[in-house]
Design a protein around this motif. Structure first.
Motif, short mmCIF file in Angstrom:
data_model
loop_
_atom_site.label_atom_id
_atom_site.label_comp_id
_atom_site.label_asym_id
_atom_site.label_seq_id
_atom_site.Cartn_x
_atom_site.Cartn_y
_atom_site.Cartn_z
N ALA A 163 -1.95 -96.11 45.66
CA ALA A 163 -0.66 -96.64 45.26
C ALA A 163 0.50 -95.80 45.80
N PHE A 164 0.28 -94.50 45.93
CA PHE A 164 1.37 -93.62 46.37
C PHE A 164 1.11 -93.04 47.77
N GLY A 165 -0.11 -92.55 47.99
CA GLY A 165 -0.41 -91.91 49.27
C GLY A 165 -0.33 -92.86 50.44
N VAL A 166 -0.97 -94.02 50.35
CA VAL A 166 -0.96 -94.99 51.44
C VAL A 166 0.46 -95.47 51.71
N THR A 167 1.20 -95.69 50.63
CA THR A 167 2.60 -96.12 50.80
C THR A 167 3.39 -95.10 51.59
N ALA A 168 3.23 -93.82 51.22
CA ALA A 168 3.96 -92.77 51.92
C ALA A 168 3.53 -92.66 53.37
N VAL A 169 2.24 -92.75 53.65
CA VAL A 169 1.74 -92.64 55.01
C VAL A 169 2.28 -93.78 55.89
N LEU A 170 2.28 -95.00 55.37
CA LEU A 170 2.76 -96.13 56.16
C LEU A 170 4.25 -96.00 56.47
N VAL A 171 5.02 -95.57 55.49
CA VAL A 171 6.46 -95.41 55.72
C VAL A 171 6.70 -94.32 56.76
N VAL A 172 6.01 -93.17 56.64
CA VAL A 172 6.18 -92.07 57.59
C VAL A 172 5.77 -92.49 58.99
N LEU A 173 4.65 -93.22 59.12
CA LEU A 173 4.20 -93.68 60.43
C LEU A 173 5.25 -94.58 61.07
N ALA A 174 5.82 -95.48 60.28
CA ALA A 174 6.82 -96.40 60.82
C ALA A 174 8.04 -95.64 61.32
N LEU A 175 8.46 -94.62 60.58
CA LEU A 175 9.63 -93.86 60.99
C LEU A 175 9.35 -92.99 62.20
N LEU A 176 8.18 -92.33 62.21
CA LEU A 176 7.84 -91.47 63.34
C LEU A 176 7.69 -92.27 64.62
N ALA A 177 7.10 -93.47 64.51
CA ALA A 177 6.91 -94.32 65.68
C ALA A 177 8.17 -95.08 66.08
N ARG A 178 9.26 -94.85 65.30
CA ARG A 178 10.53 -95.51 65.56
C ARG A 178 10.40 -97.04 65.53
N ARG A 179 9.51 -97.51 64.67
CA ARG A 179 9.36 -98.95 64.45
C ARG A 179 10.24 -99.33 63.27
N LEU A 180 11.53 -99.44 63.52
CA LEU A 180 12.49 -99.66 62.43
C LEU A 180 12.30 -101.03 61.78
N GLU A 181 11.79 -102.01 62.55
CA GLU A 181 11.57 -103.31 61.94
C GLU A 181 10.47 -103.26 60.89
N VAL A 182 9.50 -102.34 61.07
CA VAL A 182 8.45 -102.16 60.06
C VAL A 182 9.07 -101.57 58.80
N ALA A 183 9.88 -100.52 58.97
CA ALA A 183 10.53 -99.90 57.81
C ALA A 183 11.44 -100.89 57.10
N ARG A 184 12.13 -101.72 57.88
CA ARG A 184 13.01 -102.73 57.25
C ARG A 184 12.21 -103.72 56.41
N ASP A 185 11.12 -104.26 56.96
CA ASP A 185 10.32 -105.22 56.20
C ASP A 185 9.72 -104.59 54.95
N ILE A 186 9.27 -103.31 55.07
CA ILE A 186 8.71 -102.63 53.91
C ILE A 186 9.77 -102.46 52.83
N ALA A 187 10.95 -101.98 53.23
CA ALA A 187 12.01 -101.74 52.25
C ALA A 187 12.45 -103.03 51.56
N LEU A 188 12.65 -104.09 52.34
CA LEU A 188 13.09 -105.35 51.74
C LEU A 188 12.02 -105.94 50.82
N SER A 189 10.75 -105.83 51.21
CA SER A 189 9.67 -106.36 50.37
C SER A 189 9.60 -105.61 49.05
N VAL A 190 9.78 -104.28 49.09
CA VAL A 190 9.76 -103.49 47.84
C VAL A 190 10.95 -103.87 46.97
#
Length: 815
Positions: free
Chosen positions: A93-120
């Motif tokens: 619930a917490f670890g996977v969420t953090a890993v996915l968000v960090v991966l999206a930011l490190l890979a500069r995939r801002l559209e992934v971070a945007r979809d995650i943030a809006l869905s939450v």
């Protein structure tokens, strides 16, 4: 792995790929050219999620026993693994969420971070809204707390985790997709086992997160996960293929991405290339396609491959074999794996020509049409089936008057006669779409033997064709029938009967679904009446036997009514089986399924669809006319014996009054809508032809006094038999009401059950009958028992033998 030495294969140094690019390719799917699409499936997911949340709310409010039954089994967990449950829940619930968000930011995939943030954010908003509307416990009644469990609904942590997981999955590489999906299941189980949420609460919270992501994808679109044209150029360079002008082809299919390109002039001159890239979803697509065809069709398609490399090797081999046996097919240039993601590629040199779907009909000569069948005969003699013929996989070269076949992805060796015949049928259908039914039929008759043509015509139906060809046929209603008749006439043979390629026909599927729905509703009713068992066993069993006879006699009356609904003749036994079978249809699918079954039955008895529809409408109108007539006669006689002034406090009264209010509101809304002139004209334009058809058949029936007697007499007999069955049921418990009173009570109850959304009105009709009987002075316990016995022989048990009657009718092709 590779196929070397083809034209256009040159030694090109493999491009250098940075560690950064390689790392991103392992974690995420290709960015491609930024293509995104609003999929209709996202809308379907959103609707499904909303319905799932509503179902969970209803279960939480009324069916908390479900939670109790599950939690007794799984909680508390053994002490030796309780730490593991906690670790899985926290890590997921917490670890996977953090890993996915960090991966999206490190890979500069801002559209992934945007979809995650809006869905939450959407999940949190829905969670807060539900808490305000139904409370933090989901509207559970008092005294429903379960020891060791949080009754909070929705569970915000679960909803947010589900939103993060489902928002990121479309962007991830296949390996990470699988890991995230596994953690979704593990977190759900750990939530229930560890007491973080009750089972229904967890499911509802997951539906909220899933639906939030579907809404975000519906607004912004979801990624296609296709390699960009620049990515494909790099992959081709790694395989040693010099290509230019790479472009995405039209008509993509799940699991494989197809591109067109031009072979570099430096390598043996310019020519057209077809490039197939099998990415992360190739294996899943093939597996699901194979499973779907296995469930729906008798022929499940070509052999299943387990990896994308095997898929490429297989297509390359079949293409080269087709070329070796003399067919005009693409020439394999190269096949192999390339890129950091290990994509599998197949590169082919296309023959000259354009797709059949884009060639002008006037440019297609008879010799060109015949050459297509010549190609298929070559494949047929080698028992090689193409499996996906359409206007896009058939190439015509008007200058050379030759046809070619491309895309052997669904081809198969050692093919059965049915697959080979289906290939011929697909070619005829594609040809008919392009140049018309007459020319396609004449070419098939010229080129094929009587035996092969007859076999092909047996498979000439859209079911089982390639999806591209099916879509092309949608705008050509009746085209295949024209081709079959024309080809058979030219060849001087009878039009052969069509084969059924489906494993499960529509009628059988409806019957299976109806069986599950009807069985579920029937079991639920029988379980609910177990509380009245003590009262029931004290009944007078002679009167109970009378209820059984009268209840089943009603089927005879309605069967007689059917005999009078058409001007022609019907066999009484078949009609009686239909009426008994409709007792199952009613509980499984309500009035709509009954109507559909009746229309199908009359069509199978030799009547036209218009007569079938009008006959069913006449029976329905006759039934309600008789009900209204009996009600009008009985109401004055029963006046003063029924008192609805003080409805009792039970749930039956509440249910009936709520349904009546809803019916009144719906009728008022319908009246307001029909008051709009434009809507009234539209409805009138659609109903007027049907009314004319019904009126024409009604006049034919009305001109025969015998038919009128059968129609009205059968309806009256059926209604009286059911009313007498209720009277006998009351007698079984020492009670008595006049026949007029019983007719009034039954008419009102049947009206309420008819407009309710419950299949067959199960539960609603009973509530109406019990309310009416208690209002007429019968005690509630006797009314409940009497209604149960009467409904037992008129509604609950008849579906059992009704199901066998439907099977009998289906087996003899009467429906």
């Amino acid at each position: 792995m590779g196929v070397n030495g083809g034209p256009g294969v040159v030694h090109i140094p493999a491009p250098a790929i940075s560690r950064w690019h390689r790392w991103r390719s392992v974690a995420f799917a290709p960015v491609g050219d930024g293509q995104r699409r609003r999929r209709g499936s996202d809308g379907l997911r959103l609707v499904t999620a909303v319905l799932a949340v509503l179902a969970c709310l209803l279960i939480i409010r009324y069916g908390y026993r479900v939670d109790r039954a599950i939690t007794r089994v799984v909680n508390p967990p053994p002490a030796s693994i309780s730490w593991l449950v906690t670790v899985v829940y926290d890590a997921g619930a917490f670890g996977v969420t953090a890993v996915l968000v960090v991966l999206a930011l490190l890979a500069r995939r801002l559209e992934v971070a945007r979809d995650i943030a809006l869905s939450v954010i959407v999940s949190a908003a829905v969670t807060g809204l539900l808490v305000l509307l139904v409370g933090s416990d989901g509207g559970r009644g008092p005294g429903t707390a379960i020891h060791g469990y949080s009754v909070q609904f929705p569970v915000l942590q679960i909803a947010a985790f589900m939103a993060v997981a489902t928002a990121s999955i479309p962007y991830l590489a296949r390996t990470l997709q699988r890991l995230v999906e596994i953690f979704v299941v593990l977190v759900a189980l750990a939530s229930v086992v560890g007491g973080h949420g009750l089972p229904i609460n967890v499911l509802g919270s997951m539906a909220i997160g899933w639906g939030a992501t579907a809404l975000v994808h519906l607004v912004f679109g979801s990624p296609l996960g296709l390699p960009s044209t620049n990515d494909v150029v790099l992959l081709l360079q790694e395989l040693g293929v010099a290509a230019a002008d790479v472009q995405l082809s039209k008509g993509q299919e799940w699991g494989v991405t197809r591109y067109g390109a031009r072979l570099d002039a430096a390598a043996h001159g310019p020519a057209n290339l077809a490039i197939s890239v099998y990415g992360r979803d190739a294996t899943d697509a093939k597996l699901l396609s194979k499973a779907g065809r296995f469930l729906l069709y008798r022929d499940s398609g070509p052999t299943l491959t387990l990896t994308r490399v095997q898929e490429v090797e297989r297509e390359a081999y079949l293409t080269m074999w087709a070329s070796q046996i003399g067919a005009s097919v693409p020439q394999v240039v190269q096949a192999g794996r390339a890129g950091p993601s290990g994509d599998a590629l197949l590169v082919c040199l296309l023959p000259d020509g354009a797709g059949l779907s884009v060639v002008q009909p006037e440019a297609v000569t008879d010799r060109l049409l015949d050459s297509l069948f010549a190609q298929l005969i070559v494949l047929r003699e080698a028992r090689l089936a193409h499996g996906a013929l359409s206007g896009e996989t058939i190439l015509f070269d008007p200058a050379a008057e030759t046809a070619s076949l491309v895309n052997f992805r669904r081809a198969s060796t050692g093919a059965s006669d049915d697959r080979l015949d289906a290939d011929m049928a697909g070619a005829i259908a594609a040809m008919a779409v392009a140049v018309g039914a007459d020319r396609a039929a004449e070419s098939a008759a010229r080129s094929l033997s009587v035996e092969v043509l007859g076999s092909a015509l047996r498979h000439l139906r859209s079911a089982g064709f390639d999806p591209v060809l099916v879509r092309a046929l949608r705008g050509h209603k009746g085209l295949l029938d024209q081709v079959r008749e024309k080809a058979a006439a030219v060849k001087s043979i009878e039009v052969p009967k069509l084969v059924e390629p489906r494993r499960i026909s529509i009628a059988n599927l409806v019957l299976v679904i109806g069986t599950m729905i009807g069985g579920w509703a029937l079991i639920g009713v029988l379980i609910d009446v177990t509380n009245s068992f003590d009262t029931i066993i004290g009944a007078d069993w002679i009167w109970v036997a009378a209820v059984f006879v009268l209840g089943n006699a009603a089927f005879v009356g309605t069967a007689v009514e059917d005999l009078g609904s058409v001007s022609g003749s019907l066999q009484f036994i078949r009609v009686l089986a239909l009426e008994i079978g409709e007792s199952f249809s009613g509980i499984a699918g309500g009035t709509a399924m009954i109507f559909a079954t009746r229309v199908r039955f009359f069509q199978q008895q030799g009547y036209t669809p218009s007569v079938a529809v009008s006959s069913s409408a006449i029976v329905t109108a006759s039934s309600w006319f008789v009900k209204g007539l009996l009600f009008a006669i009985s109401l004055p006689l029963a006046w003063g014996t029924i008192h609805f002034g003080e409805p009792n406090e039970g749930g039956n009264s509440n249910t009936v009054w709520v349904i009546l209010v809803v019916v009144v509101v719906v009728l008022v809304l319908v009246g307001l809508v029909l008051a709009v002139p434009k809507v009234r004209r539209l409805v009138g334009a659609r109903l007027r032809p049907r009314i004319r058809e019904v009126w024409g058949n009604a006049r034919s029936v009305a001109s025969s006094p015998r038919k009128v007697v059968l129609l009205l007499g059968g309806s009256i007999g059926g209604q009286l038999a059911v009313a007498l069955a209720l009277a006998a049921s009351l007698r079984a418990f020492g009670d008595h009401l006049s026949l007029a009173t019983l007719i009034v009570v039954m008419t009102l109850a049947s009206m309420i059950g008819g407009v309710s959304p419950v299949p067959g009105g199960v539960g609603v009709v009973e509530a109406g009958l019990i309310l009416g009987l208690t209002a007429a002075g019968i005690s509630e316990s006797d009314a409940t028992a009497a209604v149960f016995v009467q409904r037992l022989f008129t509604a609950y048990l008849p579906p059992i033998w009704g199901w066998f009657c439907l099977l009998w009718l289906r087996r003899r092709e009467y429906i």
